[in-house]
Write a protein that holds these residues in place. Structure first.
Motif, short mmCIF file in Angstrom:
data_model
loop_
_atom_site.label_atom_id
_atom_site.label_comp_id
_atom_site.label_asym_id
_atom_site.label_seq_id
_atom_site.Cartn_x
_atom_site.Cartn_y
_atom_site.Cartn_z
N THR A 181 -2.63 3.96 5.78
CA THR A 181 -1.21 3.80 6.54
C THR A 181 -1.44 3.26 7.47
O THR A 181 -1.88 3.79 8.06
CB THR A 181 -0.47 4.94 6.72
OG1 THR A 181 -0.79 6.28 5.09
CG2 THR A 181 0.92 5.42 6.78
N ARG A 238 1.06 3.94 -3.30
CA ARG A 238 1.04 5.37 -2.88
C ARG A 238 2.22 6.50 -3.73
O ARG A 238 2.42 7.21 -3.62
CB ARG A 238 0.84 5.80 -1.00
CG ARG A 238 -0.60 5.45 -0.85
CD ARG A 238 -0.38 5.54 0.72
NE ARG A 238 0.95 5.47 1.70
CZ ARG A 238 0.66 4.26 2.48
NH1 ARG A 238 -0.75 3.32 2.38
NH2 ARG A 238 1.33 3.55 3.57
N LEU A 248 -6.73 5.37 -5.04
CA LEU A 248 -5.83 5.58 -3.91
C LEU A 248 -7.39 4.21 -3.03
O LEU A 248 -6.56 3.04 -2.74
CB LEU A 248 -4.83 6.50 -3.19
CG LEU A 248 -3.93 6.59 -3.61
CD1 LEU A 248 -2.66 6.76 -3.30
CD2 LEU A 248 -2.86 5.50 -4.02
N GLN A 264 2.29 6.94 -7.29
CA GLN A 264 1.51 7.87 -7.51
C GLN A 264 1.65 8.96 -6.70
O GLN A 264 2.21 10.19 -7.78
CB GLN A 264 -0.28 7.08 -6.88
CG GLN A 264 -0.69 6.84 -8.01
CD GLN A 264 -1.85 6.58 -7.46
OE1 GLN A 264 -2.13 7.52 -7.17
NE2 GLN A 264 -3.64 5.85 -8.43
N SER A 265 2.18 8.98 -6.01
CA SER A 265 2.93 10.77 -5.97
C SER A 265 3.78 11.02 -6.05
O SER A 265 4.21 12.41 -6.31
CB SER A 265 3.15 10.93 -4.16
OG SER A 265 4.38 9.94 -3.64
N ALA A 292 -4.87 4.03 -0.15
CA ALA A 292 -4.94 5.02 1.20
C ALA A 292 -4.47 5.46 2.81
O ALA A 292 -4.24 5.51 2.86
CB ALA A 292 -6.14 5.88 0.96
N SER A 320 1.56 -0.60 0.05
CA SER A 320 -0.53 0.11 0.18
C SER A 320 0.43 0.84 -0.23
O SER A 320 0.61 2.42 -0.71
CB SER A 320 -0.69 -0.08 1.30
OG SER A 320 -0.37 0.21 2.39
N SER A 321 2.00 1.01 0.88
CA SER A 321 2.64 2.97 0.46
C SER A 321 3.61 2.51 -1.02
O SER A 321 3.95 3.31 -1.22
CB SER A 321 4.23 1.72 1.57
OG SER A 321 5.01 3.56 1.73
#
Length: 432
Positions: free
Chosen positions: A421, A270, A319, A273-274, A419, A266-267
């Motif tokens: 954390t 992120r 996300l 995409q970031s 999305a 999941s990280s």
């Protein structure tokens, strides 16, 4: 204990497969050069001549032998696999084979096997609005259909009943794992890849590392993973061992390891995409090169246009609509293996109907689940807004039922969205 689970356990004991070390059929030199040339053309189109010139030299020594899934003809005439009807399905397998990995993981001649200890399905919806990553426990009992023999594709290997899913790679290769998961889920899988230890380390370096949250200290002598509570940026071997650790997280089971892997993935989503990786041709090339050098891919993935199309399909996916799901299972009588529960039907329905999923809050209470981020700031409660009463229209009994927009998963299916954390639920040596 349900009779079907007891039967599965008995079948597993009676029909353990013979370990086979399949050989991949090497494609001709002309075919490999054609793929390299196609890659250069694609990279030229998106990145310019200078990168393409480097790619021509670099990829020629990178392309690995491919694996045929036997279904590549379905893709003929499909202009954009990133928008396939019913969505796109890709199987990712992590092999524990020590062959070619040096001695960092033990003697490759004495301690190697060819087990798919990690088996994950990526589903990207047709409209790219949602995606799911389903992880299957390595000890889950499955029925294996007849599969082509990797050593002699003209011959079929016999079907198996009630064996652990992580034995299927050694039995019939990557293609057989794909067919087994297809039968379990009832969906077509046209893309697949298999990666070994060093490949995972290389891929994590290619993305520049991944930041993970650790709720309680992780202490695992088996993988050499020792992390204090807090956030850590992991890449290379440190990232690999974090993904491998089982004794150092949750209840020490493989189910806890899957939850830990979801924290990492999941990280990673992120991060991709970031930092604009999925829209940056140079960064995409770096990741593609790492994949080509370290993974055995299905023939369907050796078309560079398709690879770019798949990457772009995830570029703008919300996300909150990227879900990491642990396939629901329960221990069979006597332990030592797990079998799918009836809740698995919810996942099959979501995948078949190309639907996003929503998690039940109860799913986060499992002993092996990851922990909430202790530093997360709870959203402020909004003041209630009084609304004028709305007169509901009468229901027409002849009208068709509304089409569902999401599949609500029951409380025994754990997971998280990209999305969220969440943090690894660490486990110290004193708890092992």
């Amino acid at each position: 204990m349900p009779e079907e689970l007891r039967s599965s356990a008995r079948r597993a004991a009676a029909s353990a497969p013979v370990v086979r070390h399949g050989r991949l059929k090497r494609r001709s030199a002309w075919r490999t050069l054609a793929k390299v040339a196609a890659s250069v053309v694609a990279i030229t189109a998106v990145s310019g001549v200078s990168i393409a010139a480097y790619a021509a030299w670099d990829l020629a020594d990178t392309v690995q032998p491919t694996v045929s899934l036997g279904n590549e003809d379905v893709l003929e005439g499909v202009p954009d696999v990133g928008a396939m009807e019913g969505g796109l399905n890709m199987l990712i397998v992590g092999s524990d084979s020590r062959q070619g990995q040096g001695e960092a993981f033990g003697d490759p001649d004495e301690e190697t096997a060819v087990l798919n200890d990690v088996t994950m399905l990526l589903h990207i919806s047709e409209d790219h609005s949602n995606a799911s990553v389903v992880s299957f426990p390595r000890d889950m009992l499955v029925d294996v259909p007849e599969c082509a023999d990797p050593e002699n594709p003209d011959e079929q290997l016999s079907s198996l009943s009630g064996v652990k899913i992580n034995s299927v790679l050694s039995h019939g290769g990557l293609g057989c794992v794909v067919k087994t998961v297809e039968d379990e889920l009832g969906i077509p899988i046209l893309f697949a890849g298999s990666v070994q230890f060093l490949g995972v380390a290389g891929l994590s370096e290619a993305v520049g590392g991944v930041e993970v949250c650790v709720a309680e200290p992780i202490e695992d002598e088996y993988t050499g993973t020792f992390l204090d509570a807090g956030t850590h940026t992991l890449s290379g071997m440190a990232a690999l061992q974090f993904l491998r650790t089982r004794h150092g997280v949750g209840d020490g089971s493989d189910l806890a390891r899957i939850s830990n892997q979801q924290v990492f993935l999941s990280s990673l989503a992120r991060t991709l995409q970031s930092n604009g990786t999925l829209g940056d041709p140079v960064k995409l090339y770096s990741i593609a090169k790492a994949a080509l050098a370290n993974m055995q891919l299905s023939e369907s993935l050796m078309n560079p246009t398709r690879m770019i199309s798949i990457a772009k399909a995830l570029k703008d996916t919300d996300l909150n609509k990227i879900a990491f799901i642990q396939y629901p299972t329960a221990y069979v009588e006597g332990g030592g293996a797990v079998a799918p529960t009836s809740s698995a039907e919810y996942i099959r329905t979501a995948l078949t109907n190309d639907l996003p999923v929503t998690f039940d809050a109860a799913a986060q209470q499992a002993a092996f689940a990851s922990a909430g981020d202790p530093n997360a700031i709870a959203p402020a409660a909004e003041a209630p807004v009084e609304e004028a009463p709305v007169e509901e229209a009468p229901v027409d009994p002849a009208a068709p039922a509304p089409v569902p927009t999401a599949e609500a998963l029951p409380g025994d299916i754990t997971g998280q969205t990209a999305a969220e954390t969440r943090c690894s639920a660490g486990r110290t040596l004193g708890e092992q």
